[in-house]
Structures are given as C-alpha cells and as structure tokens.
Motif scaffolding. Sequence first.
Motif, mmCIF file in Angstrom:
data_model
loop_
_atom_site.group_PDB
_atom_site.id
_atom_site.type_symbol
_atom_site.label_atom_id
_atom_site.label_comp_id
_atom_site.label_asym_id
_atom_site.label_seq_id
_atom_site.Cartn_x
_atom_site.Cartn_y
_atom_site.Cartn_z
ATOM 1 N N TRP A 129 41.448 50.109 7.037
ATOM 2 C CA TRP A 129 42.520 49.317 6.802
ATOM 3 C C TRP A 129 44.114 49.498 7.339
ATOM 4 O O TRP A 129 44.800 48.648 7.810
ATOM 5 C CB TRP A 129 42.730 49.433 5.185
ATOM 6 C CG TRP A 129 43.434 48.067 4.686
ATOM 7 C CD1 TRP A 129 44.286 47.232 5.218
ATOM 8 C CD2 TRP A 129 43.782 47.774 3.271
ATOM 9 N NE1 TRP A 129 44.901 46.569 4.301
ATOM 10 C CE2 TRP A 129 44.422 46.797 3.318
ATOM 11 C CE3 TRP A 129 42.902 48.449 2.075
ATOM 12 C CZ2 TRP A 129 44.790 46.127 1.985
ATOM 13 C CZ3 TRP A 129 43.231 47.791 0.817
ATOM 14 C CH2 TRP A 129 44.191 46.894 0.789
ATOM 15 N N GLN B 250 43.908 48.473 10.894
ATOM 16 C CA GLN B 250 44.249 46.836 11.186
ATOM 17 C C GLN B 250 45.505 46.546 10.875
ATOM 18 O O GLN B 250 46.077 45.806 11.601
ATOM 19 C CB GLN B 250 43.045 46.150 10.053
ATOM 20 C CG GLN B 250 41.620 46.541 10.252
ATOM 21 C CD GLN B 250 41.188 46.279 11.517
ATOM 22 O OE1 GLN B 250 41.414 45.380 12.399
ATOM 23 N NE2 GLN B 250 40.641 47.335 12.233
ATOM 24 N N ARG C 147 47.846 46.793 14.053
ATOM 25 C CA ARG C 147 47.212 46.220 15.244
ATOM 26 C C ARG C 147 48.089 45.033 15.458
ATOM 27 O O ARG C 147 48.398 44.414 14.016
ATOM 28 C CB ARG C 147 45.736 45.573 15.263
ATOM 29 C CG ARG C 147 44.931 46.927 15.416
ATOM 30 C CD ARG C 147 43.339 46.446 14.966
ATOM 31 N NE ARG C 147 43.095 45.050 16.024
ATOM 32 C CZ ARG C 147 42.226 44.090 15.861
ATOM 33 N NH1 ARG C 147 41.621 43.944 14.427
ATOM 34 N NH2 ARG C 147 42.007 43.372 16.707
ATOM 35 N N ARG D 67 41.777 39.942 11.619
ATOM 36 C CA ARG D 67 41.480 41.348 10.710
ATOM 37 C C ARG D 67 40.083 40.782 9.993
ATOM 38 O O ARG D 67 39.364 41.945 9.556
ATOM 39 C CB ARG D 67 42.628 41.331 9.793
ATOM 40 C CG ARG D 67 43.689 42.120 10.744
ATOM 41 C CD ARG D 67 44.915 42.709 9.689
ATOM 42 N NE ARG D 67 45.363 41.969 8.736
ATOM 43 C CZ ARG D 67 46.372 40.851 8.897
ATOM 44 N NH1 ARG D 67 47.117 41.111 10.020
ATOM 45 N NH2 ARG D 67 47.005 40.260 7.638
ATOM 46 N N ALA E 197 37.266 41.556 12.038
ATOM 47 C CA ALA E 197 36.905 42.980 11.932
ATOM 48 C C ALA E 197 36.318 43.392 10.813
ATOM 49 O O ALA E 197 35.634 44.383 10.943
ATOM 50 C CB ALA E 197 38.279 43.820 12.363
ATOM 51 N N THR F 215 44.277 39.862 3.093
ATOM 52 C CA THR F 215 43.967 39.109 4.333
ATOM 53 C C THR F 215 43.721 37.757 4.182
ATOM 54 O O THR F 215 44.308 36.894 5.119
ATOM 55 C CB THR F 215 42.610 39.623 4.983
ATOM 56 O OG1 THR F 215 42.964 41.292 5.121
ATOM 57 C CG2 THR F 215 42.524 39.025 6.326
#
Length: 202
Positions: free
Chosen positions: A71, A74, A77, A84, A87, A136
């Motif tokens: 996490w 992510q 990034r 995300r 992913a 998210t």
Amino acid sequence: MSRRPRGETRRAIVDSAQRLMQRRGFHGFSYHHVAEILGVRTAAIHYHFPTKADLGVAVIRRFREDFRWWWRQQLGRDAGAAERLEAYFALDGHYAQDDRVCPLGVVGVERAGLPVPVCREAAALLEEVTGFLQETLEAGRREGTMTIPGDATAVARQVLAATQGGLQLARLAGDDAYRSVLDGLRQTLGMADVEAPTRMVG
C-alpha cells in the motif's frame, strides 16, 4: 540438508505454511507437510511455533505486513486511483494464476473451526484491505476516473466480495474467470477505458 540460521528457518516455515494454507486451507495441511517440504523434523517447527494457531497467526500477520508495504508503495507512485485499483486487481490475479486464494478467502470459509487468534488477525487484515479500497474509490471519485454508485465503503466491500469470489471461481474455471469478474467491475466503476496491466504480478 544444511542447517539454516534461526531467523531463516522461521521465515522458511512461514513461507511454506503460507502456500499450503492458500492452496489447501488451514485444516488441509499439518506440521508434517511443512517439515517434508523443508526437509526438517516437525520438532523444528514446534520450536518456532508451539501450536498451529501460532503458525496461522504468523502467516496472516505476514500478509498484513506485506499488504501495508505494498500500500505504501502504491501511495508513493505517481499514479491515479484507477491505476492503483488495477494494481490491486493484479495482486489478486497473481493468486489466480498460481491456483491459490487470498488468505481472507481461506479464513472466510473455515472461520467456524479456526482458532480465535487467527480469526482476530484476519479481521485486522480485512479492515486494512477494505480501507485501501475505500480510500482508492474515494480518490477515483474525486479525480473523476471512477463512477462510485453510493457509499464508498459499501462499494469497497462489493469490490472485495467480487474479487474474492473471482478467485474461488478461478480454481474451478481457470484464471480467465477472474479476468471476466474484473471486466465487470471495471464497467460498473466506469473504468472500462483504463489500461489493465499486460501481466498480473504479485
């Protein structure tokens, strides 16, 4: 077999138990299976994990630690919420390709017969995964890259239920079944135009 350092032996035990648990379930393997894989005596496993409940907790705790690390990666990034989420799909997709299920799926099926500490650790993992999905989805709504029909927490649970079910379905029908579940989720969330990873990685 040469002797491993103590810490390495412990890690190897958890590694083996993790794979066995994801493929056979908590009750589908014993210390004998782990010892056979590692080429050690069962006493060596009992030394590190006196009870199977201790080993089960260690396995789920490993998943929690790995997920928290993932996490953070992510969040670090330069990627949008939809990427995300893709992913996350790929993370579970790795299990589908390897004929494994998520540890949450294992605990969900076997919960009635599992030691309380294992269930407690799994509940914490569930909360963390749901939290990632909720954050998210809310970010995707703010960015305009996802269509969230209602409360983000409820939708996060729907996404989790769909991916967990997709992993179970993949064991019967192959990992293409999991991919079809993802296609349905993308359409529901308005992500049909987001490019999915070319390969699923864990």
